[in-house]
Design an enzyme around this catalytic site. Structure first.
Site, mmCIF file in Angstrom:
data_model
loop_
_atom_site.group_PDB
_atom_site.id
_atom_site.type_symbol
_atom_site.label_atom_id
_atom_site.label_comp_id
_atom_site.label_asym_id
_atom_site.label_seq_id
_atom_site.Cartn_x
_atom_site.Cartn_y
_atom_site.Cartn_z
ATOM 1 N N LYS A 284 0.734 -1.245 0.041
ATOM 2 C CA LYS A 284 -0.067 0.115 0.080
ATOM 3 C C LYS A 284 0.739 1.310 0.026
ATOM 4 C CE LYS A 284 -3.932 -2.425 0.306
ATOM 5 N NZ LYS A 284 -5.076 -2.297 -0.614
ATOM 6 N N ARG A 359 -9.705 -11.045 -4.689
ATOM 7 C CA ARG A 359 -10.393 -11.934 -5.726
ATOM 8 C C ARG A 359 -9.916 -13.546 -5.725
ATOM 9 N NH1 ARG A 359 -8.534 -7.533 -10.038
ATOM 10 N NH2 ARG A 359 -8.975 -6.469 -8.180
#
Length: 514
Positions: A284, A359
Protein backbone atom coordinates in the site's frame (compact mmCIF):
# COMPACT_ATOMS: atom_id res chain seq x y z
CA UNK A 1 -54.23 17.31 31.90
CA UNK A 2 -51.02 16.34 33.67
CA UNK A 3 -52.64 13.76 35.91
CA UNK A 4 -54.56 12.24 33.01
CA UNK A 5 -51.68 11.93 30.55
CA UNK A 6 -48.62 11.41 32.69
CA UNK A 7 -49.76 9.79 35.95
CA UNK A 8 -46.91 7.64 37.35
CA UNK A 9 -48.57 4.24 37.04
CA UNK A 10 -47.03 0.88 36.11
CA UNK A 11 -45.96 0.78 32.44
CA UNK A 12 -46.18 -2.53 30.57
CA UNK A 13 -42.73 -2.83 29.01
CA UNK A 14 -41.11 -4.95 26.34
CA UNK A 15 -37.49 -5.83 27.16
CA UNK A 16 -35.06 -7.26 24.67
CA UNK A 17 -31.96 -9.36 25.19
CA UNK A 18 -29.86 -7.86 22.38
CA UNK A 19 -29.10 -4.23 23.14
CA UNK A 20 -26.59 -1.65 21.85
CA UNK A 21 -23.56 -0.72 23.92
CA UNK A 22 -25.46 1.88 25.95
CA UNK A 23 -28.12 -0.70 26.89
CA UNK A 24 -31.02 1.51 25.85
CA UNK A 25 -34.41 0.11 26.75
CA UNK A 26 -37.54 0.29 24.61
CA UNK A 27 -41.11 0.16 25.85
CA UNK A 28 -44.21 -0.09 23.67
CA UNK A 29 -47.47 0.80 25.38
CA UNK A 30 -50.94 2.10 24.41
CA UNK A 31 -50.34 5.44 26.19
CA UNK A 32 -47.68 7.41 28.04
CA UNK A 33 -48.49 7.55 31.70
CA UNK A 34 -45.44 8.94 33.47
CA UNK A 35 -43.14 11.96 33.44
CA UNK A 36 -40.46 12.31 30.75
CA UNK A 37 -37.52 14.59 30.14
CA UNK A 38 -38.32 14.73 26.41
CA UNK A 39 -41.50 14.19 24.39
CA UNK A 40 -41.15 13.42 20.64
CA UNK A 41 -43.99 14.32 18.25
CA UNK A 42 -44.18 13.71 14.48
CA UNK A 43 -45.59 16.02 11.85
CA UNK A 44 -45.86 15.53 8.10
CA UNK A 45 -45.59 18.24 5.50
CA UNK A 46 -49.38 18.51 5.26
CA UNK A 47 -49.45 19.63 8.88
CA UNK A 48 -50.82 16.42 10.42
CA UNK A 49 -49.54 16.07 13.99
CA UNK A 50 -49.53 12.47 15.22
CA UNK A 51 -50.38 11.77 18.84
CA UNK A 52 -52.25 15.06 19.02
CA UNK A 53 -55.34 13.37 20.50
CA UNK A 54 -53.51 13.15 23.83
CA UNK A 55 -52.55 16.85 23.81
CA UNK A 56 -54.75 19.70 24.96
CA UNK A 57 -56.00 22.36 22.55
CA UNK A 58 -53.89 24.93 24.39
CA UNK A 59 -50.75 22.81 23.95
CA UNK A 60 -51.45 22.30 20.26
CA UNK A 61 -51.88 26.05 19.75
CA UNK A 62 -48.59 26.77 21.51
CA UNK A 63 -46.76 24.15 19.46
CA UNK A 64 -48.16 25.50 16.20
CA UNK A 65 -47.09 29.06 17.04
CA UNK A 66 -43.58 27.95 18.04
CA UNK A 67 -43.22 25.79 14.92
CA UNK A 68 -44.31 28.65 12.66
CA UNK A 69 -41.88 31.04 14.31
CA UNK A 70 -39.04 28.57 13.71
CA UNK A 71 -40.21 27.88 10.13
CA UNK A 72 -40.76 24.21 10.91
CA UNK A 73 -42.74 22.78 8.00
CA UNK A 74 -42.57 19.05 8.69
CA UNK A 75 -40.02 18.38 5.95
CA UNK A 76 -38.45 14.93 6.04
CA UNK A 77 -35.66 14.86 8.62
CA UNK A 78 -36.38 18.33 10.00
CA UNK A 79 -35.98 18.50 13.80
CA UNK A 80 -37.15 21.28 16.09
CA UNK A 81 -36.48 21.36 19.82
CA UNK A 82 -38.89 23.40 21.96
CA UNK A 83 -39.39 24.03 25.66
CA UNK A 84 -42.39 22.02 26.81
CA UNK A 85 -45.58 23.93 27.66
CA UNK A 86 -46.50 24.07 31.35
CA UNK A 87 -49.30 21.51 31.08
CA UNK A 88 -46.92 18.75 29.93
CA UNK A 89 -44.68 17.07 32.49
CA UNK A 90 -41.51 17.20 30.41
CA UNK A 91 -38.53 19.49 29.92
CA UNK A 92 -38.70 19.71 26.14
CA UNK A 93 -40.57 18.67 23.03
CA UNK A 94 -38.84 17.62 19.82
CA UNK A 95 -40.83 17.85 16.59
CA UNK A 96 -39.72 15.43 13.85
CA UNK A 97 -40.63 16.08 10.22
CA UNK A 98 -41.94 13.18 8.13
CA UNK A 99 -42.09 14.88 4.73
CA UNK A 100 -44.83 14.39 2.16
CA UNK A 101 -44.45 10.77 1.01
CA UNK A 102 -44.46 7.23 2.36
CA UNK A 103 -41.06 6.57 3.93
CA UNK A 104 -38.97 3.47 3.36
CA UNK A 105 -37.78 1.50 6.38
CA UNK A 106 -34.32 2.95 5.90
CA UNK A 107 -35.65 6.51 5.89
CA UNK A 108 -37.51 5.84 9.15
CA UNK A 109 -34.29 4.37 10.57
CA UNK A 110 -32.49 7.58 9.65
CA UNK A 111 -35.10 9.65 11.47
CA UNK A 112 -34.51 7.56 14.59
CA UNK A 113 -30.76 7.88 14.19
CA UNK A 114 -31.00 11.65 13.80
CA UNK A 115 -33.02 11.83 17.03
CA UNK A 116 -30.39 9.73 18.82
CA UNK A 117 -27.67 12.10 17.61
CA UNK A 118 -29.62 15.09 18.95
CA UNK A 119 -30.35 13.43 22.29
CA UNK A 120 -26.71 12.41 22.72
CA UNK A 121 -26.00 16.09 23.34
CA UNK A 122 -28.79 16.39 25.93
CA UNK A 123 -29.12 15.03 29.46
CA UNK A 124 -32.46 13.37 28.58
CA UNK A 125 -32.81 9.88 29.98
CA UNK A 126 -36.53 9.16 29.67
CA UNK A 127 -38.02 9.91 26.27
CA UNK A 128 -41.70 9.60 25.40
CA UNK A 129 -42.52 9.12 21.69
CA UNK A 130 -46.08 9.67 20.42
CA UNK A 131 -47.02 7.38 17.54
CA UNK A 132 -50.74 6.87 18.16
CA UNK A 133 -53.05 7.01 15.13
CA UNK A 134 -50.14 6.97 12.67
CA UNK A 135 -50.80 4.73 9.63
CA UNK A 136 -48.75 1.53 10.04
CA UNK A 137 -47.58 3.03 13.32
CA UNK A 138 -46.42 -0.27 14.79
CA UNK A 139 -44.00 -0.80 11.93
CA UNK A 140 -42.91 2.85 12.11
CA UNK A 141 -42.23 2.66 15.86
CA UNK A 142 -40.13 -0.49 15.50
CA UNK A 143 -38.11 0.95 12.60
CA UNK A 144 -37.65 4.26 14.42
CA UNK A 145 -36.29 2.39 17.47
CA UNK A 146 -34.06 0.37 15.11
CA UNK A 147 -32.49 3.60 13.84
CA UNK A 148 -31.91 4.83 17.40
CA UNK A 149 -30.12 1.61 18.26
CA UNK A 150 -27.96 1.58 15.14
CA UNK A 151 -26.77 5.11 15.93
CA UNK A 152 -26.32 4.36 19.64
CA UNK A 153 -23.71 1.64 19.05
CA UNK A 154 -20.31 2.38 20.58
CA UNK A 155 -17.09 0.34 20.27
CA UNK A 156 -15.46 0.35 23.72
CA UNK A 157 -12.90 -2.47 23.54
CA UNK A 158 -9.84 -0.23 23.71
CA UNK A 159 -10.97 2.72 25.81
CA UNK A 160 -13.24 3.68 28.65
CA UNK A 161 -16.33 5.52 27.44
CA UNK A 162 -18.95 6.97 29.73
CA UNK A 163 -22.24 5.48 28.57
CA UNK A 164 -25.52 7.11 29.57
CA UNK A 165 -28.40 4.71 28.92
CA UNK A 166 -31.65 6.21 27.71
CA UNK A 167 -35.13 4.79 28.05
CA UNK A 168 -37.54 5.16 25.14
CA UNK A 169 -41.29 4.77 25.65
CA UNK A 170 -43.48 4.53 22.54
CA UNK A 171 -47.18 5.32 22.80
CA UNK A 172 -48.58 3.04 20.10
CA UNK A 173 -51.99 1.61 19.25
CA UNK A 174 -50.91 -2.06 19.27
CA UNK A 175 -47.93 -2.52 21.57
CA UNK A 176 -47.69 -6.28 20.97
CA UNK A 177 -47.31 -5.93 17.21
CA UNK A 178 -44.73 -3.15 17.57
CA UNK A 179 -42.79 -5.26 20.06
CA UNK A 180 -42.78 -8.23 17.68
CA UNK A 181 -41.49 -6.12 14.78
CA UNK A 182 -38.84 -4.63 17.02
CA UNK A 183 -37.68 -8.02 18.25
CA UNK A 184 -37.01 -9.13 14.67
CA UNK A 185 -35.09 -5.94 13.96
CA UNK A 186 -32.99 -6.45 17.06
CA UNK A 187 -32.01 -9.84 15.69
CA UNK A 188 -30.66 -7.99 12.65
CA UNK A 189 -28.91 -5.49 14.93
CA UNK A 190 -27.13 -8.34 16.70
CA UNK A 191 -25.61 -9.24 13.34
CA UNK A 192 -24.78 -5.62 12.49
CA UNK A 193 -23.07 -5.13 15.85
CA UNK A 194 -21.09 -8.37 15.48
CA UNK A 195 -19.84 -7.21 12.08
CA UNK A 196 -18.97 -3.79 13.49
CA UNK A 197 -17.15 -5.22 16.51
CA UNK A 198 -15.09 -7.57 14.35
CA UNK A 199 -14.23 -4.90 11.78
CA UNK A 200 -13.37 -2.29 14.43
CA UNK A 201 -10.97 -4.66 16.19
CA UNK A 202 -7.30 -4.25 15.37
CA UNK A 203 -5.65 -6.68 12.98
CA UNK A 204 -3.53 -7.87 15.91
CA UNK A 205 -6.70 -9.03 17.63
CA UNK A 206 -8.79 -10.02 14.60
CA UNK A 207 -6.84 -12.50 12.50
CA UNK A 208 -7.99 -15.75 10.85
CA UNK A 209 -7.80 -17.78 14.06
CA UNK A 210 -9.65 -15.25 16.24
CA UNK A 211 -12.25 -14.74 13.51
CA UNK A 212 -12.84 -18.48 13.58
CA UNK A 213 -13.24 -18.32 17.36
CA UNK A 214 -15.95 -15.67 17.00
CA UNK A 215 -17.72 -17.82 14.44
CA UNK A 216 -17.67 -20.82 16.78
CA UNK A 217 -19.59 -18.79 19.37
CA UNK A 218 -22.62 -18.97 17.07
CA UNK A 219 -22.91 -22.70 17.73
CA UNK A 220 -24.89 -21.88 20.87
CA UNK A 221 -27.55 -20.38 18.56
CA UNK A 222 -27.79 -23.58 16.54
CA UNK A 223 -25.39 -22.54 13.76
CA UNK A 224 -23.23 -25.28 12.27
CA UNK A 225 -19.62 -24.10 12.14
CA UNK A 226 -16.72 -25.82 10.38
CA UNK A 227 -13.10 -24.63 10.32
CA UNK A 228 -10.84 -25.79 7.48
CA UNK A 229 -7.16 -25.43 8.39
CA UNK A 230 -4.10 -25.41 6.15
CA UNK A 231 -4.00 -29.20 5.87
CA UNK A 232 -7.62 -29.38 4.73
CA UNK A 233 -7.13 -26.48 2.32
CA UNK A 234 -4.15 -28.30 0.80
CA UNK A 235 -6.26 -31.43 0.38
CA UNK A 236 -8.84 -29.34 -1.51
CA UNK A 237 -6.12 -27.78 -3.71
CA UNK A 238 -7.02 -24.25 -2.60
CA UNK A 239 -3.80 -22.79 -3.93
CA UNK A 240 -5.18 -19.26 -4.29
CA UNK A 241 -6.23 -18.94 -0.64
CA UNK A 242 -3.06 -20.67 0.54
CA UNK A 243 -0.93 -18.49 -1.71
CA UNK A 244 -2.32 -15.21 -0.39
CA UNK A 245 -1.80 -16.35 3.20
CA UNK A 246 1.64 -17.91 2.80
CA UNK A 247 3.49 -14.71 3.71
CA UNK A 248 2.05 -14.63 7.23
CA UNK A 249 2.90 -16.67 10.31
CA UNK A 250 -0.86 -16.93 10.90
CA UNK A 251 -2.22 -19.64 8.68
CA UNK A 252 -5.14 -19.04 6.32
CA UNK A 253 -8.45 -20.68 7.13
CA UNK A 254 -11.82 -21.28 5.53
CA UNK A 255 -14.70 -20.76 7.98
CA UNK A 256 -18.13 -22.15 7.10
CA UNK A 257 -21.22 -21.21 9.15
CA UNK A 258 -24.64 -22.58 8.27
CA UNK A 259 -28.06 -21.69 9.64
CA UNK A 260 -30.32 -24.48 8.44
CA UNK A 261 -33.78 -23.14 9.15
CA UNK A 262 -35.35 -25.17 6.35
CA UNK A 263 -34.68 -28.27 4.24
CA UNK A 264 -34.48 -26.28 1.01
CA UNK A 265 -31.26 -26.13 -0.98
CA UNK A 266 -29.11 -23.48 0.71
CA UNK A 267 -28.39 -19.94 -0.32
CA UNK A 268 -24.66 -19.26 -0.16
CA UNK A 269 -23.06 -16.04 1.06
CA UNK A 270 -19.32 -15.74 0.45
CA UNK A 271 -17.32 -13.05 2.25
CA UNK A 272 -13.81 -11.76 1.65
CA UNK A 273 -11.79 -12.10 4.86
CA UNK A 274 -8.40 -10.44 4.46
CA UNK A 275 -7.82 -9.66 8.14
CA UNK A 276 -4.96 -7.33 7.25
CA UNK A 277 -3.91 -6.22 3.78
CA UNK A 278 -0.41 -4.82 3.49
CA UNK A 279 -0.70 -5.15 -0.28
CA UNK A 280 2.04 -7.75 -0.28
CA UNK A 281 5.00 -6.80 -2.43
CA UNK A 282 2.72 -4.33 -4.20
CA UNK A 283 2.58 -2.64 -0.83
CA UNK A 284 0.00 0.00 0.00
CA UNK A 285 1.40 3.35 -1.07
CA UNK A 286 0.40 5.58 1.84
CA UNK A 287 -0.07 5.34 5.58
CA UNK A 288 -3.58 6.76 5.31
CA UNK A 289 -4.52 3.79 3.13
CA UNK A 290 -2.77 0.99 4.96
CA UNK A 291 -4.03 2.04 8.40
CA UNK A 292 -7.56 1.17 7.29
CA UNK A 293 -6.64 -2.28 6.04
CA UNK A 294 -7.76 -4.02 9.22
CA UNK A 295 -11.19 -3.57 7.63
CA UNK A 296 -10.42 -5.70 4.57
CA UNK A 297 -12.27 -8.54 6.26
CA UNK A 298 -15.53 -6.56 6.39
CA UNK A 299 -17.14 -8.75 3.73
CA UNK A 300 -16.58 -11.87 5.83
CA UNK A 301 -17.82 -10.00 8.92
CA UNK A 302 -20.97 -9.03 7.02
CA UNK A 303 -21.58 -12.65 6.07
CA UNK A 304 -21.07 -13.90 9.63
CA UNK A 305 -23.27 -11.10 10.96
CA UNK A 306 -26.03 -12.09 8.54
CA UNK A 307 -25.82 -15.72 9.63
CA UNK A 308 -26.18 -14.56 13.24
CA UNK A 309 -29.16 -12.36 12.35
CA UNK A 310 -30.92 -15.35 10.76
CA UNK A 311 -30.15 -17.61 13.72
CA UNK A 312 -31.29 -15.15 16.40
CA UNK A 313 -34.67 -14.73 14.72
CA UNK A 314 -34.92 -18.44 13.86
CA UNK A 315 -35.55 -17.57 10.22
CA UNK A 316 -37.12 -20.38 8.14
CA UNK A 317 -34.31 -20.39 5.60
CA UNK A 318 -31.23 -22.45 4.83
CA UNK A 319 -28.25 -20.13 4.42
CA UNK A 320 -24.55 -20.97 4.48
CA UNK A 321 -21.74 -18.48 4.90
CA UNK A 322 -18.35 -19.29 3.39
CA UNK A 323 -15.53 -17.05 4.61
CA UNK A 324 -11.97 -17.47 3.24
CA UNK A 325 -9.57 -15.81 5.69
CA UNK A 326 -5.93 -14.76 5.31
CA UNK A 327 -3.41 -12.07 6.16
CA UNK A 328 -1.74 -10.55 3.09
CA UNK A 329 1.73 -9.88 4.43
CA UNK A 330 5.25 -9.26 3.14
CA UNK A 331 7.92 -11.82 4.03
CA UNK A 332 10.43 -14.17 2.42
CA UNK A 333 7.53 -16.62 1.95
CA UNK A 334 5.04 -14.17 0.46
CA UNK A 335 3.70 -14.30 -3.09
CA UNK A 336 5.81 -12.39 -5.59
CA UNK A 337 4.44 -10.49 -8.57
CA UNK A 338 4.68 -12.93 -11.46
CA UNK A 339 4.05 -16.07 -9.39
CA UNK A 340 1.39 -18.53 -10.52
CA UNK A 341 -1.14 -20.10 -8.15
CA UNK A 342 -3.51 -22.98 -8.85
CA UNK A 343 -7.10 -22.52 -7.74
CA UNK A 344 -9.37 -25.28 -6.47
CA UNK A 345 -11.34 -24.81 -9.71
CA UNK A 346 -8.28 -26.15 -11.53
CA UNK A 347 -7.47 -22.85 -13.22
CA UNK A 348 -4.01 -21.36 -12.93
CA UNK A 349 -3.68 -17.64 -12.17
CA UNK A 350 -0.67 -15.42 -12.83
CA UNK A 351 -0.43 -12.96 -9.94
CA UNK A 352 0.42 -9.68 -11.64
CA UNK A 353 -0.42 -7.65 -8.54
CA UNK A 354 -0.24 -9.01 -4.98
CA UNK A 355 -2.60 -6.24 -3.86
CA UNK A 356 -5.38 -7.81 -5.95
CA UNK A 357 -5.57 -10.63 -3.43
CA UNK A 358 -9.23 -10.52 -2.42
CA UNK A 359 -10.41 -11.94 -5.71
CA UNK A 360 -7.94 -14.84 -5.29
CA UNK A 361 -9.30 -16.00 -1.95
CA UNK A 362 -12.88 -15.45 -3.16
CA UNK A 363 -12.17 -17.68 -6.16
CA UNK A 364 -11.54 -20.63 -3.84
CA UNK A 365 -14.42 -19.59 -1.56
CA UNK A 366 -16.91 -19.43 -4.43
CA UNK A 367 -15.73 -22.80 -5.74
CA UNK A 368 -16.19 -24.36 -2.30
CA UNK A 369 -19.68 -22.92 -1.80
CA UNK A 370 -20.76 -24.01 -5.27
CA UNK A 371 -19.35 -27.53 -5.31
CA UNK A 372 -19.86 -28.58 -1.68
CA UNK A 373 -23.30 -27.03 -1.05
CA UNK A 374 -24.78 -26.81 -4.57
CA UNK A 375 -26.73 -23.68 -3.57
CA UNK A 376 -29.78 -22.16 -5.21
CA UNK A 377 -27.81 -18.94 -5.64
CA UNK A 378 -24.69 -17.20 -4.35
CA UNK A 379 -23.94 -13.65 -3.27
CA UNK A 380 -20.41 -12.59 -2.42
CA UNK A 381 -19.55 -9.50 -0.37
CA UNK A 382 -16.13 -7.86 -0.48
CA UNK A 383 -14.20 -4.65 0.05
CA UNK A 384 -12.71 -5.45 -3.31
CA UNK A 385 -11.60 -2.44 -5.37
CA UNK A 386 -10.61 1.18 -5.00
CA UNK A 387 -12.08 1.79 -8.45
CA UNK A 388 -15.55 1.07 -7.06
CA UNK A 389 -15.05 3.96 -4.62
CA UNK A 390 -13.88 6.21 -7.44
CA UNK A 391 -16.94 5.26 -9.48
CA UNK A 392 -19.66 5.38 -6.81
CA UNK A 393 -18.16 7.01 -3.73
CA UNK A 394 -19.47 6.00 -0.32
CA UNK A 395 -23.23 6.14 -0.89
CA UNK A 396 -23.74 3.13 -3.14
CA UNK A 397 -22.53 -0.46 -3.17
CA UNK A 398 -21.41 -1.76 -6.54
CA UNK A 399 -23.69 -4.56 -7.81
CA UNK A 400 -22.50 -6.98 -10.48
CA UNK A 401 -24.70 -9.77 -11.78
CA UNK A 402 -26.21 -11.18 -14.96
CA UNK A 403 -29.20 -12.69 -13.15
CA UNK A 404 -32.30 -10.43 -13.49
CA UNK A 405 -34.15 -11.73 -10.42
CA UNK A 406 -31.14 -11.27 -8.14
CA UNK A 407 -30.55 -7.79 -9.51
CA UNK A 408 -34.17 -6.80 -8.94
CA UNK A 409 -34.51 -8.32 -5.48
CA UNK A 410 -31.19 -7.08 -4.08
CA UNK A 411 -31.75 -3.60 -5.51
CA UNK A 412 -35.18 -3.43 -3.92
CA UNK A 413 -33.86 -4.57 -0.53
CA UNK A 414 -31.02 -2.06 -0.71
CA UNK A 415 -33.43 0.77 -1.45
CA UNK A 416 -35.78 -0.31 1.34
CA UNK A 417 -33.16 -0.45 4.11
CA UNK A 418 -31.04 2.43 2.83
CA UNK A 419 -27.99 0.37 1.77
CA UNK A 420 -28.38 1.29 -1.87
CA UNK A 421 -26.94 -0.61 -4.82
CA UNK A 422 -25.88 0.61 -8.25
CA UNK A 423 -25.40 -1.87 -11.04
CA UNK A 424 -22.03 -1.72 -12.80
CA UNK A 425 -21.06 -3.50 -16.04
CA UNK A 426 -20.36 -7.22 -16.10
CA UNK A 427 -19.21 -7.81 -19.66
CA UNK A 428 -16.92 -10.35 -21.35
CA UNK A 429 -14.88 -7.48 -22.81
CA UNK A 430 -13.35 -7.09 -19.35
CA UNK A 431 -12.54 -10.80 -19.23
CA UNK A 432 -10.32 -10.31 -22.25
CA UNK A 433 -8.05 -8.17 -20.05
CA UNK A 434 -7.43 -11.18 -17.81
CA UNK A 435 -5.66 -13.26 -20.47
CA UNK A 436 -2.19 -14.43 -19.46
CA UNK A 437 0.74 -15.61 -21.55
CA UNK A 438 1.82 -18.25 -18.99
CA UNK A 439 -1.36 -19.24 -17.10
CA UNK A 440 -5.07 -19.71 -17.67
CA UNK A 441 -5.65 -16.14 -16.53
CA UNK A 442 -4.12 -13.30 -14.55
CA UNK A 443 -5.61 -11.48 -11.59
CA UNK A 444 -5.62 -7.89 -12.90
CA UNK A 445 -6.53 -5.99 -16.06
CA UNK A 446 -5.81 -2.56 -17.48
CA UNK A 447 -8.95 -0.45 -17.30
CA UNK A 448 -12.20 -0.68 -15.28
CA UNK A 449 -10.87 -2.25 -12.10
CA UNK A 450 -14.19 -3.06 -10.41
CA UNK A 451 -15.67 -4.67 -13.51
CA UNK A 452 -12.47 -6.59 -14.31
CA UNK A 453 -12.44 -7.93 -10.74
CA UNK A 454 -16.09 -8.95 -11.06
CA UNK A 455 -15.35 -10.80 -14.31
CA UNK A 456 -12.49 -12.61 -12.58
CA UNK A 457 -14.96 -13.83 -9.91
CA UNK A 458 -17.50 -14.74 -12.59
CA UNK A 459 -15.07 -17.41 -13.79
CA UNK A 460 -15.64 -19.37 -10.57
CA UNK A 461 -19.43 -19.38 -10.19
CA UNK A 462 -20.33 -21.85 -12.95
CA UNK A 463 -24.06 -21.88 -13.76
CA UNK A 464 -25.15 -20.87 -10.26
CA UNK A 465 -27.15 -17.60 -10.13
CA UNK A 466 -24.71 -15.13 -8.57
CA UNK A 467 -24.28 -11.51 -7.55
CA UNK A 468 -21.15 -9.70 -6.41
CA UNK A 469 -21.40 -6.78 -3.96
CA UNK A 470 -18.35 -4.51 -3.82
CA UNK A 471 -18.63 -2.67 -0.47
CA UNK A 472 -15.31 -0.85 -0.68
CA UNK A 473 -15.89 2.56 0.91
CA UNK A 474 -19.10 1.42 2.62
CA UNK A 475 -17.55 -0.70 5.38
CA UNK A 476 -16.10 2.28 7.31
CA UNK A 477 -17.24 5.83 7.97
CA UNK A 478 -14.67 8.45 8.90
CA UNK A 479 -17.24 11.06 9.89
CA UNK A 480 -20.13 9.04 11.28
CA UNK A 481 -23.68 9.24 9.96
CA UNK A 482 -27.25 8.91 11.14
CA UNK A 483 -26.99 5.14 11.53
CA UNK A 484 -23.39 4.61 12.61
CA UNK A 485 -20.75 6.45 14.63
CA UNK A 486 -17.21 6.79 13.29
CA UNK A 487 -15.72 3.39 12.43
CA UNK A 488 -17.19 0.18 11.08
CA UNK A 489 -20.73 0.27 9.73
CA UNK A 490 -21.64 -3.42 9.44
CA UNK A 491 -22.73 -2.54 5.92
CA UNK A 492 -24.59 -5.28 4.09
CA UNK A 493 -26.07 -7.13 7.08
CA UNK A 494 -29.34 -5.21 6.91
CA UNK A 495 -29.49 -5.51 3.12
CA UNK A 496 -28.89 -9.27 3.08
CA UNK A 497 -31.19 -9.88 6.06
CA UNK A 498 -34.02 -8.04 4.31
CA UNK A 499 -33.38 -9.91 1.06
CA UNK A 500 -33.31 -13.29 2.78
CA UNK A 501 -36.41 -12.81 4.93
CA UNK A 502 -38.51 -10.89 2.41
CA UNK A 503 -37.75 -12.85 -0.74
CA UNK A 504 -36.05 -16.15 -0.06
CA UNK A 505 -38.63 -17.35 2.44
CA UNK A 506 -41.25 -16.48 -0.23
CA UNK A 507 -39.46 -17.51 -3.45
CA UNK A 508 -42.48 -16.79 -5.65
CA UNK A 509 -43.00 -13.29 -4.24
CA UNK A 510 -43.51 -10.48 -6.69
CA UNK A 511 -40.98 -7.71 -6.09
CA UNK A 512 -43.49 -4.95 -6.78
CA UNK A 513 -45.83 -6.40 -4.19
CA UNK A 514 -43.15 -6.38 -1.52
Amino acid sequence: MRSQLFAPVFLAAAWFSTLPAQAESYHFTPSLQQSFTTIVIFQNQQGTLYGSDTLSAKTLTQLARAANAAEFRGKQGQLLELLAPNDISADRIILVGLGDKKLTSGEVNELGGALAQRLAELPSQDIGILVESMPEGEHFAAQFAHGIELQSYRFTRYRDVELKPKHYHFAIDDAAIASRYHSQLQAVESGVFLARDMTNATAGDMYPGSFATEAQKLRKLGVKVEILDRRKLQALNMGALLGVGQGSEREPLLVVAQWQGSDDAPIALVGKGITFDSGGYNIKATGTTIVRMKSDMAGAATVLGTIKAMAVQQAPINVVGVMPLAENMVSDRALRPGDVVMTAEGKSVEVTNTDAEGRLILADGLWYARTIYQPQMMVDVATLTGSKVRALGYEYTGLFSDHPQLIEQLSYSGQEVGEKLWRLPLDKVYADELKSDIADMKNTGRTAGASVAAMFLHTFVGETPWAHLDIAGNALTSTGNQLAPIGATGHGVRLLSHWLTEFQTYPQADTAAR
